[in-house]
Design a protein around this motif. Structure first.
Motif, PDB file in Angstrom:
ATOM      1  N   PHE A  20       0.827  -1.206   0.000  1.00 39.30           N
ATOM      2  CA  PHE A  20       0.000   0.000   0.000  1.00 39.30           C
ATOM      3  C   PHE A  20       0.862   1.257   0.000  1.00 39.30           C
ATOM      4  O   PHE A  20       0.572   2.216  -0.718  1.00 39.30           O
ATOM      5  CB  PHE A  20      -0.921  -0.006   1.225  1.00 39.30           C
ATOM      6  N   LYS A  28      -3.836   4.014  -4.231  1.00 40.66           N
ATOM      7  CA  LYS A  28      -4.093   4.162  -2.793  1.00 40.66           C
ATOM      8  C   LYS A  28      -5.529   4.624  -2.553  1.00 40.66           C
ATOM      9  O   LYS A  28      -6.208   4.148  -1.640  1.00 40.66           O
ATOM     10  CB  LYS A  28      -3.118   5.169  -2.183  1.00 40.66           C
ATOM     11  N   GLU A 181       1.495  -4.606  -6.227  1.00 35.97           N
ATOM     12  CA  GLU A 181       0.696  -3.483  -5.741  1.00 35.97           C
ATOM     13  C   GLU A 181      -0.597  -3.356  -6.540  1.00 35.97           C
ATOM     14  O   GLU A 181      -1.673  -3.100  -5.978  1.00 35.97           O
ATOM     15  CB  GLU A 181       1.501  -2.191  -5.834  1.00 35.97           C
TER      16      GLU A 181
END
Length: 232
Positions: A20, A28, A181
């Motif tokens: 994160f 995000k 991610e």
């Protein structure tokens, strides 16, 4: 894979917090949106389970009192014109209109049955709205969260490829963090959507059963009052 690349990949932190923290601003925001939506939907789900359990318990208690043989006027006087329970509110709506439909001389005002039915229908509609409030949000989370997560994944992969192009390095140490991610956003989307879909279907079914019980009681009560009207 050479030793240098393998060592570099092993040094990368792949924990959820690290993924994160390394994600781009857009990803995000997507992750935070999904986390908030999941938390909110879970709060609604838990609250609805508590509400439905209380509604079923209240309906069973009132049903026993209604069919106990106690005169309806005495039961109405006992619960009052503004009760707390849903079944009691429906009963009170019918009884209140029943009493209003009598003149001071005891004669009935024309159209009493229709007004009684309408009063109980309005009470049922209000209780139905209360029972189902919040469920549309749970349904929205279940249907949109995967696509929101997918958007975050697509955006994250785009950023990862841009970083690869800038660094001109396609080694695992460069590619893996960005892809991880990005995929985390899809994982969060599924994590929010799957419980929302399951519990929305469960709660919708339970809510329909409770509302059907209210409607069945209203029909039975209307039948009793109809017999009384025919004798007057």
């Amino acid at each position: 894979m050479d030793t240098h690349t393998l060592a570099a990949a092993q040094e990368i932190d792949f924990s959820l917090l690290a993924l994160f923290a390394r994600a781009s601003l857009t990803v995000k925001i997507v992750m935070l949106m999904l986390a908030v939506a999941s938390f909110w939907s879970w709060s609604i789900i838990i609250r609805k389970f508590i509400t439905f359990r209380a509604a079923r318990r209240e309906a069973a208690t009132f049903d026993r009192a209604f069919w106990s043989g106690e005169p309806l006027d005495e039961l109405f006087d006992a619960i009052g014109p503004a009760p707390e329970g849903a079944s009691e509110k429906i009963f009170a709506a019918g009884m209140l209109e029943w009493r209003r439909s009598h003149r001071q001389d005891g004669e009935l005002i024309a159209g009493a049955q229709a007004r009684i039915d309408r009063s109980m229908d309005v009470a049922i509609a209000k209780e139905s709205e209360h029972l189902t409030s919040g469920l549309p949000f749970v349904a929205t989370v279940g249907s949109t969260a995967p696509f929101i997560g997918l958007f975050g994944t697509v955006w994250g992969i785009k950023v990862a490829f841009e970083e690869i192009a800038i660094s001109q390095n396609t080694s695992l140490a460069v590619v893996a963090p960005g892809i991880s991610e990005a995929l985390m956003a899809t994982g969060l989307g599924l994590l929010a959507a799957i419980p929302a879909v399951i519990f929305y279907n469960k709660l919708s079914t339970d809510g329909d059963r409770i509302i059907s019980g209210y409607e069945a009681f209203a029909d039975e009560f209307a039948t009793i009052l109809s017999r009384q009207l025919d004798t007057e």
